[in-house]
Each structure stands twice: as structure tokens, then as C-alpha cells.
Enzyme design. Structure first.
Site, PDB file in Angstrom:
ATOM      1  N   ALA A  96       0.801  -1.223   0.000  1.00 36.89           N
ATOM      2  CA  ALA A  96       0.000   0.000   0.000  1.00 36.89           C
ATOM      3  C   ALA A  96       0.832   1.270   0.000  1.00 36.89           C
ATOM      4  O   ALA A  96       0.310   2.359  -0.183  1.00 36.89           O
ATOM      5  CB  ALA A  96      -0.950  -0.007   1.190  1.00 36.89           C
ATOM      6  N   GLY A  97       2.124   1.117   0.215  1.00 35.87           N
ATOM      7  CA  GLY A  97       2.997   2.298   0.285  1.00 35.87           C
ATOM      8  C   GLY A  97       2.926   3.097  -1.005  1.00 35.87           C
ATOM      9  O   GLY A  97       2.760   2.548  -2.098  1.00 35.87           O
ATOM     10  N   ARG A 105       9.201   8.578  -3.148  1.00 35.68           N
ATOM     11  CA  ARG A 105      10.566   8.840  -3.601  1.00 35.68           C
ATOM     12  C   ARG A 105      10.869   8.290  -5.001  1.00 35.68           C
ATOM     13  O   ARG A 105      11.916   8.570  -5.574  1.00 35.68           O
ATOM     14  CB  ARG A 105      11.576   8.273  -2.582  1.00 35.68           C
ATOM     15  CG  ARG A 105      11.674   9.162  -1.350  1.00 35.68           C
ATOM     16  CD  ARG A 105      12.964   8.899  -0.618  1.00 35.68           C
ATOM     17  NE  ARG A 105      12.884   7.688   0.190  1.00 35.68           N
ATOM     18  CZ  ARG A 105      13.914   6.892   0.419  1.00 35.68           C
ATOM     19  NH1 ARG A 105      15.090   7.151  -0.120  1.00 35.68           N
ATOM     20  NH2 ARG A 105      13.789   5.827   1.179  1.00 35.68           N
ATOM     21  N   THR A 162       2.414  -0.634   9.245  1.00 37.47           N
ATOM     22  CA  THR A 162       2.445  -2.037   8.797  1.00 37.47           C
ATOM     23  C   THR A 162       1.483  -2.910   9.592  1.00 37.47           C
ATOM     24  O   THR A 162       0.893  -3.849   9.057  1.00 37.47           O
ATOM     25  CB  THR A 162       3.875  -2.597   8.899  1.00 37.47           C
ATOM     26  OG1 THR A 162       4.408  -2.286  10.198  1.00 37.47           O
ATOM     27  CG2 THR A 162       4.789  -1.993   7.840  1.00 37.47           C
ATOM     28  N   LYS A 196       8.677  -9.535 -42.070  1.00 38.23           N
ATOM     29  CA  LYS A 196       7.504  -9.533 -41.180  1.00 38.23           C
ATOM     30  C   LYS A 196       6.500 -10.585 -41.610  1.00 38.23           C
ATOM     31  O   LYS A 196       6.186 -10.682 -42.792  1.00 38.23           O
ATOM     32  CB  LYS A 196       6.828  -8.163 -41.201  1.00 38.23           C
ATOM     33  CG  LYS A 196       5.682  -8.065 -40.208  1.00 38.23           C
ATOM     34  CD  LYS A 196       4.558  -7.152 -40.673  1.00 38.23           C
ATOM     35  CE  LYS A 196       3.666  -7.864 -41.671  1.00 38.23           C
ATOM     36  NZ  LYS A 196       2.469  -7.086 -42.019  1.00 38.23           N
ATOM     37  N   ASN A 227       2.849  -4.935 -49.705  1.00 38.12           N
ATOM     38  CA  ASN A 227       1.812  -5.806 -49.137  1.00 38.12           C
ATOM     39  C   ASN A 227       0.582  -5.024 -48.694  1.00 38.12           C
ATOM     40  O   ASN A 227      -0.401  -5.598 -48.295  1.00 38.12           O
ATOM     41  CB  ASN A 227       2.370  -6.602 -47.958  1.00 38.12           C
ATOM     42  CG  ASN A 227       2.916  -5.703 -46.865  1.00 38.12           C
ATOM     43  OD1 ASN A 227       3.440  -4.631 -47.151  1.00 38.12           O
ATOM     44  ND2 ASN A 227       2.804  -6.130 -45.635  1.00 38.12           N
ATOM     45  N   TYR A 228       0.643  -3.712 -48.777  1.00 46.39           N
ATOM     46  CA  TYR A 228      -0.409  -2.879 -48.186  1.00 46.39           C
ATOM     47  C   TYR A 228      -0.869  -1.855 -49.214  1.00 46.39           C
ATOM     48  O   TYR A 228      -0.061  -1.093 -49.746  1.00 46.39           O
ATOM     49  CB  TYR A 228       0.187  -2.207 -46.951  1.00 46.39           C
ATOM     50  CG  TYR A 228      -0.775  -1.388 -46.127  1.00 46.39           C
ATOM     51  CD1 TYR A 228      -1.984  -1.917 -45.692  1.00 46.39           C
ATOM     52  CD2 TYR A 228      -0.446  -0.093 -45.749  1.00 46.39           C
ATOM     53  CE1 TYR A 228      -2.849  -1.174 -44.911  1.00 46.39           C
ATOM     54  CE2 TYR A 228      -1.302   0.658 -44.961  1.00 46.39           C
ATOM     55  CZ  TYR A 228      -2.504   0.122 -44.542  1.00 46.39           C
ATOM     56  OH  TYR A 228      -3.351   0.850 -43.759  1.00 46.39           O
ATOM     57  N   ALA A 260      15.962  -6.886 -62.748  1.00 47.35           N
ATOM     58  CA  ALA A 260      16.128  -5.770 -61.811  1.00 47.35           C
ATOM     59  C   ALA A 260      15.171  -4.641 -62.156  1.00 47.35           C
ATOM     60  O   ALA A 260      14.904  -4.371 -63.327  1.00 47.35           O
ATOM     61  CB  ALA A 260      17.565  -5.276 -61.849  1.00 47.35           C
TER      62      ALA A 260
HETATM   63  C1  UD1 Z   1       9.446  -1.569   8.345  1.00 50.48           C
HETATM   64  C2  UD1 Z   1       9.617  -2.187   9.732  1.00 50.48           C
HETATM   65  C3  UD1 Z   1      11.092  -2.157  10.112  1.00 50.48           C
HETATM   66  C4  UD1 Z   1      11.920  -2.843   9.073  1.00 50.48           C
HETATM   67  C5  UD1 Z   1      11.646  -2.252   7.684  1.00 50.48           C
HETATM   68  C6  UD1 Z   1      12.323  -3.066   6.626  1.00 50.48           C
HETATM   69  C7  UD1 Z   1       7.577  -1.714  10.907  1.00 50.48           C
HETATM   70  C8  UD1 Z   1       6.926  -0.846  11.918  1.00 50.48           C
HETATM   71  N1  UD1 Z   1       8.832  -1.446  10.665  1.00 50.48           N
HETATM   72  O1  UD1 Z   1       9.852  -0.210   8.472  1.00 50.48           O
HETATM   73  O2  UD1 Z   1      11.275  -2.771  11.379  1.00 50.48           O
HETATM   74  O3  UD1 Z   1      13.292  -2.729   9.404  1.00 50.48           O
HETATM   75  O4  UD1 Z   1      10.244  -2.261   7.393  1.00 50.48           O
HETATM   76  O5  UD1 Z   1      12.258  -2.383   5.408  1.00 50.48           O
HETATM   77  O6  UD1 Z   1       6.966  -2.615  10.382  1.00 50.48           O
HETATM   78  N2  UD1 Z   1       3.002  -0.569   4.065  1.00 50.48           N
HETATM   79  C9  UD1 Z   1       1.655  -0.676   3.838  1.00 50.48           C
HETATM   80  N3  UD1 Z   1       0.796   0.059   4.583  1.00 50.48           N
HETATM   81  C10 UD1 Z   1       1.207   0.873   5.569  1.00 50.48           C
HETATM   82  C11 UD1 Z   1       2.592   0.976   5.808  1.00 50.48           C
HETATM   83  C12 UD1 Z   1       3.468   0.241   5.046  1.00 50.48           C
HETATM   84  O7  UD1 Z   1       1.236  -1.416   2.946  1.00 50.48           O
HETATM   85  O8  UD1 Z   1       0.363   1.499   6.207  1.00 50.48           O
HETATM   86  C13 UD1 Z   1       3.937  -1.350   3.262  1.00 50.48           C
HETATM   87  C14 UD1 Z   1       4.852  -0.500   2.395  1.00 50.48           C
HETATM   88  O9  UD1 Z   1       4.314  -0.339   1.107  1.00 50.48           O
HETATM   89  C15 UD1 Z   1       6.119  -1.307   2.357  1.00 50.48           C
HETATM   90  C16 UD1 Z   1       6.113  -2.070   3.673  1.00 50.48           C
HETATM   91  O10 UD1 Z   1       4.792  -2.039   4.136  1.00 50.48           O
HETATM   92  O11 UD1 Z   1       6.088  -2.259   1.319  1.00 50.48           O
HETATM   93  C17 UD1 Z   1       7.048  -1.465   4.679  1.00 50.48           C
HETATM   94  O12 UD1 Z   1       6.669  -0.137   4.907  1.00 50.48           O
HETATM   95  P1  UD1 Z   1       7.741   0.954   5.221  1.00 50.48           P
HETATM   96  O13 UD1 Z   1       7.073   2.237   5.472  1.00 50.48           O
HETATM   97  O14 UD1 Z   1       8.815   0.907   4.215  1.00 50.48           O
HETATM   98  O15 UD1 Z   1       8.288   0.371   6.616  1.00 50.48           O
HETATM   99  P2  UD1 Z   1       9.401   0.998   7.483  1.00 50.48           P
HETATM  100  O16 UD1 Z   1       8.799   2.036   8.352  1.00 50.48           O
HETATM  101  O17 UD1 Z   1      10.546   1.371   6.663  1.00 50.48           O
END
Ligand code: UD1
Ligand code: CA
Length: 451
Positions: free
Chosen positions: A8-9, A13, A77, A346, A381-382, A418
Site C-alpha cells: 500500500a505504500g 521517492r 504495517t 515480417k 503488401n499494403y 532488376a
Molecule cells: C518496516 C519495519 C522495520 C523494518 C523495515 C524493513 C515496521 C513498523 N517497521 O519499516 O522494522 O526494518 O520495514 O524495510 O513494520 N506498508 C503498507 N501500509 C502501511 C505501511 C506500510 O502497505 O500502512 C507497506 C509499504 O508499502 C512497504 C512495507 O509495508 O512495502 C514497509 O513499509 P515501510 O514504510 O517501508 O516500513 P518501514 O517504516 O521502513
């Protein structure tokens, strides 16, 4: 076992309109790599937690084994995994990340083995520079006590080098229980999945760790720079596998496979070639520098000379293609066919031993065996609305700069002079030529510039 993939992230960046998990690694979306590893383990169900750009992600992966779970606001997470809980009914849950694409099934199998039925198992690695990651805290006996996020860690805790990769296996019913109790009173105001570790320890559930086969498997993608770095890791591994299988790569660092490449014995690949889709190279095939091959099969002993582009074609044995050849979809070249520089083919069949060595367009044609196609020959061809086929019999000789206006047939053994513009069928065995007669004017003088 069931799998939850966090995807969901937003991936701010990446600075891209494309959702992060759809960004391509080796020609496939990041999420496709994670799904492939998950499927090797044969899970009962795969839940993908999506948010940003969700509809585009769903549309890209229309598979019956995926349950799509929306997370409308990214509250952490722990919150993300909680959204998937209503769909989980198995014994244990494996949590993966949609942006950690190199994770391998053997590593996950070991993590699952370490977890057994009732342990909480974390995938961890020791890093020289652990900054940014959650740290694994252990007691004096080495038992895991909890995970602390960097932003919440004390100075001493930040010195810990063992980090949380985020990938874990938990007993599902206990996970449900723990997640209900996870709060967001922390530096980031997020619901941390990692807080379940402390709760497990409190409940007397054993917490174990496993390490990946290769640290690279846990690399995450947050920026284009990281994506590019992971691409090179992926390609280096692919190159290594081919070298181990006996393929000669002029430079394993200048080689890209975006799909599957199958090679026979003694295949040689020069620098800067790209292989896309499904590519098969027979024994002794040589691919020159700077070629792009997509969905092609090339027979034993054939040579693709530099700067050639082949797409959706089958090439027979002992053929020579290129340099600078373009072979397009639907083309089938028989054995011993030569297609030279600046020749485009082709949707055509070219039978054994035929040659088009320079500057020709062969489209929608059926070319017999041992045909010689001269320089500058074009199948028209076309007609601007429809496409028509050109049929050329065995042992035909087509003189340079001939246009074959399709639909048209050239009989077996015919010769076209030719410069012919062929608009009607050419009979077999005869010379056909359409060209204004050549004349010379003895009395002619060049005009002179007036003063
Ligand atoms: C998380 C871990 C951290 C670990 C790191 C590894 C937690 C609290 N922390 O940190 O310990 O070292 O990953 O990379 O879990 N995501 C969602 N929904 C959300 C938040 C995140 O789907 O609400 C997904 C993101 O898209 C990503 C993954 O979860 O794929 C990790 O999210 P991210 O924000 O990168 O976690 P970190 O805070 O870096
Ligand atoms: Ca992260």
C-alpha cells in the site's frame, strides 16, 4: 499457510505516476516477483494489501488466487496486516513486502520451517550500516525480546546491527489477537507490525529468527537508484546461472534478461544484448553485440550478427541474421537462411537456403527454398486499406529494386529482372521484366550555362 503482501505504500521517492509495486524489475512489476516466490510455497491464499494506485495494481494482476484488500490510509504495517485478517483462516501467516522483490522461495521455506506451527519467526540480517531499519533486541541469553524502530530507539539500541527485514511468519489466531492490541503511541504515530514481537514474548510464545540465503534478497525499493541497483543484482545472478550452465558471456555485467532465456551448449553472447519474453538459443548459437531478442527461437549453429532486432520469430538452424536485421512477429526462417543488413522480414515464411542479404522488405510473404532476393526488393503488401500476401516459389531469382505488388505469385524457377514492378503473376521458369527500354542518344550534348 497464507500470505499477506504489503503493497500500500505510495513510493513517493520514486517520483513516478506508476505505483511503486508496478515499477519494472527485469521487465516484470516488482509485485510479480514477490508473487512468484510466494506461489512456489503453494499458499492457500495470497492477500495483497493495496492503497496508492490500487486499481492499476489490481488490473495488472488479474489472478484467482489473489484476494485484494484495500488500506485506504497508510497508518502503518500493523494496520495494513490488520486489514487482511478477515480473509485469513489458515494456521499461519507469512508477511511479505511488495517492494522487496528478490526474496527467494528457499529462504521463505526455511523461515516457515523455523516457525513451525506455533512460533513467531522473523527474517533478520546483520548489517554494517543498520540505519533506517528496526533493530532486533535480545536478552542476555540471546532470546529476542522485541523490535525497536530506529525513530524510537535509544542511542545504545541504534548500535545493534541485527535488523528486521520485515518478513515474518506468525500463527494466525495469535496474530489476530496481538494486532488488536497494537497501538500507535510511538514516534511516527503508526501501528507497528513489529510490536507483535514484544506481545509474543509476553504471552510466552517463542520468537525465532532465520537469515536469508543472500542478504540481497531483503533489499527494498524506495527510489529509482535502489531499483537500478536491484536490477543489476538480478542481472548478475541471471548471468551467473548462464555461465554456470556453460554459456559464454563476453561481459556478464553487460547483459540483460527480462524474461526467460534457455541456452543449448556452447552458446556465445556478446556485450549489450537484451533478451525479453521467452527466448531459446540452440547449440552453438552466436549472438553478436547490441542485439535485442524477444520471444524468439533460434536453431543450432545460427548466428545473429550485431545490432539486430528479432521479435516473435522462429529461426532455423545454420542461419545468418544481420548485422542490422529486423525480424518481426510471425516470421519463420528455415534452415540456412541468410537475412542481411537493413533487411526487414515480417509475418513471412522463408524456406531453406533462401537469401535476402541487403536492404529489402519482405512482408506477408511465403518464400520458397533457395530463393535469392536482391538488394532493394520490396513486397508492396499494403494498399492503404488491406494487406495481401506475396507467394514466391522455389529457386526464384529476384533482381535488385524489384517491387512485388501483392497479391501476386512468382512461379518456381522464375527470374525477375532488376527494377521490375510486378503487378501480375510471373510464370515459372521464365524471365519477367517490366522496365522502360534502355536507349542511348549519340547526338546529344549537355546544355551549357548561359552567360
Ligand atoms: C518496516 C519495519 C522495520 C523494518 C523495515 C524493513 C515496521 C513498523 N517497521 O519499516 O522494522 O526494518 O520495514 O524495510 O513494520 N506498508 C503498507 N501500509 C502501511 C505501511 C506500510 O502497505 O500502512 C507497506 C509499504 O508499502 C512497504 C512495507 O509495508 O512495502 C514497509 O513499509 P515501510 O514504510 O517501508 O516500513 P518501514 O517504516 O521502513
Ligand atoms: Ca522501508
Amino acid at each position: 499457510m497464507e500470505v499477506v503482501i504489503l503493497a500500500a505504500g505510495q513510493g513517493k521517492r520514486m517520483r513516478s505516476a506508476l505505483p511503486k509495486v508496478l515499477q519494472p524489475l527485469a521487465g516484470k512489476p516488482l509485485l510479480a516477483h514477490v508473487l512468484a516466490s510466494a506461489r512456489v510455497l503453494d499458499p492457500r491464499r495470497i492477500c495483497v494489501v493495496y492503497g496508492h494506485g490500487g486499481e492499476a495494481v489490481r488490473a495488472r494482476f488479474d489472478a484467482s488466487d489473489i484476494v485484494w484488500v484495500a488500506q485506504s490510509a497508510q497508518l502503518g504495517t500493523g494496520h495494513a496486516v490488520r486489514q487482511a485478517l478477515p480473509y485469513l483462516g489458515g494456521e499461519r501467516t507469512l508477511v511479505l513486502y511488495g517492494d522487496v522483490p528478490l526474496i527467494g522461495a528457499p529462504t521463505l521455506a526455511r523461515l516457515l520451517a523455523a516457525a513451525g506451527r506455533e512460533r513467531l519467526a522473523l527474517l533478520t540480517v546483520a548489517l554494517d550500516d543498520p540505519s533506517g531499519y528496526g533493530r532486533i533486541l535480545r536478552d542476555a541469553d540471546g532470546r529476542v525480546t522485541r523490535i525497536v524502530e530506529e525513530k524510537d530507539a535509544t542511542k545504545a539500541e541504534r548500535h545493534v546491527r541485527e535488523i528486521n527485514t520485515g518478513i515474518l511468519v506468525a500463527p494466525t489466531e495469535k496474530l489476530r489477537d496481538w494486532l488488536a492490541r497494537v497501538g500507535n503511541a510511538n514516534a511516527q504515530g503508526e501501528y507497528y507490525l513489529t510490536d507483535i514481537v514484544g506481545l509474543a514474548v509476553e504471552a510466552g510464545v517463542e520468537v525465532v529468527t532465520a537469515a536469508p540465503d543472500d542478504v540481497d534478497e531483503t533489499l527494498g525499493v524506495n527510489s529509482k537508484a535502489q531499483l537500478a541497483a536491484i536490477e543489476r543484482v538480478y542481472q548478475a545472478r541471471a548471468a551467473r546461472r548462464l555461465l554456470d550452465d556453460g554459456v559464454t558471456l563476453a561481459d556478464p555485467a553487460r547483459f540483460d534478461v527480462r524474461g526467460e532465456l534457455l541456452c543449448g551448449r556452447d552458446v556465445e553472447i556478446d556485450v549489450d544484448c537484451v533478451f525479453e519474453g521467452q527466448v531459446e538459443l540452440g547449440d552453438g548459437v552466436v549472438v553478436g553485440a547490441h542485439c535485442v531478442l524477444r520471444d524468439v527461437r533460434i536453431g543450432a549453429g545460427s548466428r545473429v550478427a550485431p545490432f539486430s532486432h528479432l521479435d516473435g520469430a522462429t529461426v532455423g538452424e545454420a542461419c545468418v541474421v544481420g548485422p542490422y536485421a529486423r525480424i518481426r512477429p510471425g516470421t519463420v526462417l528455415g534452415n540456412g537462411v541468410h537475412v542481411g543488413n537493413f533487411v526487414e522480414v515480417k509475418n513471412s515464411k522463408v524456406a531453406e537456403g533462401s537469401k535476402a542479404n541487403h536492404l529489402a522488405y519482405v512482408g506477408d510473404a511465403d518464400v520458397g527454398a533457395r530463393v535469392n532476393i536482391g538488394a532493394g526488393v520490396i513486397t508492396c503488401n499494403y494498399d492503404g486499406a488491406n494487406k495481401y500476401r506475396t507467394e514466391i516459389g522455389d529457386d526464384v531469382f529476384i533482381g535488385s529494386d524489384t517491387q512485388l505488388v501483392a497479391p501476386v505469385r512468382v512461379g518456381q524457377g522464375a527470374t525477375l529482372g532488376a527494377g521490375t514492378t510486378l503487378t501480375r503473376d510471373a510464370p515459372p521458369g521464365q524471365l519477367t521484366v517490366s522496365r522502360a527500354r534502355q536507349q542511348s542518344y549519340a547526338a546529344w550534348t549537355r546544355p551549357e550555362k548561359k552567360v
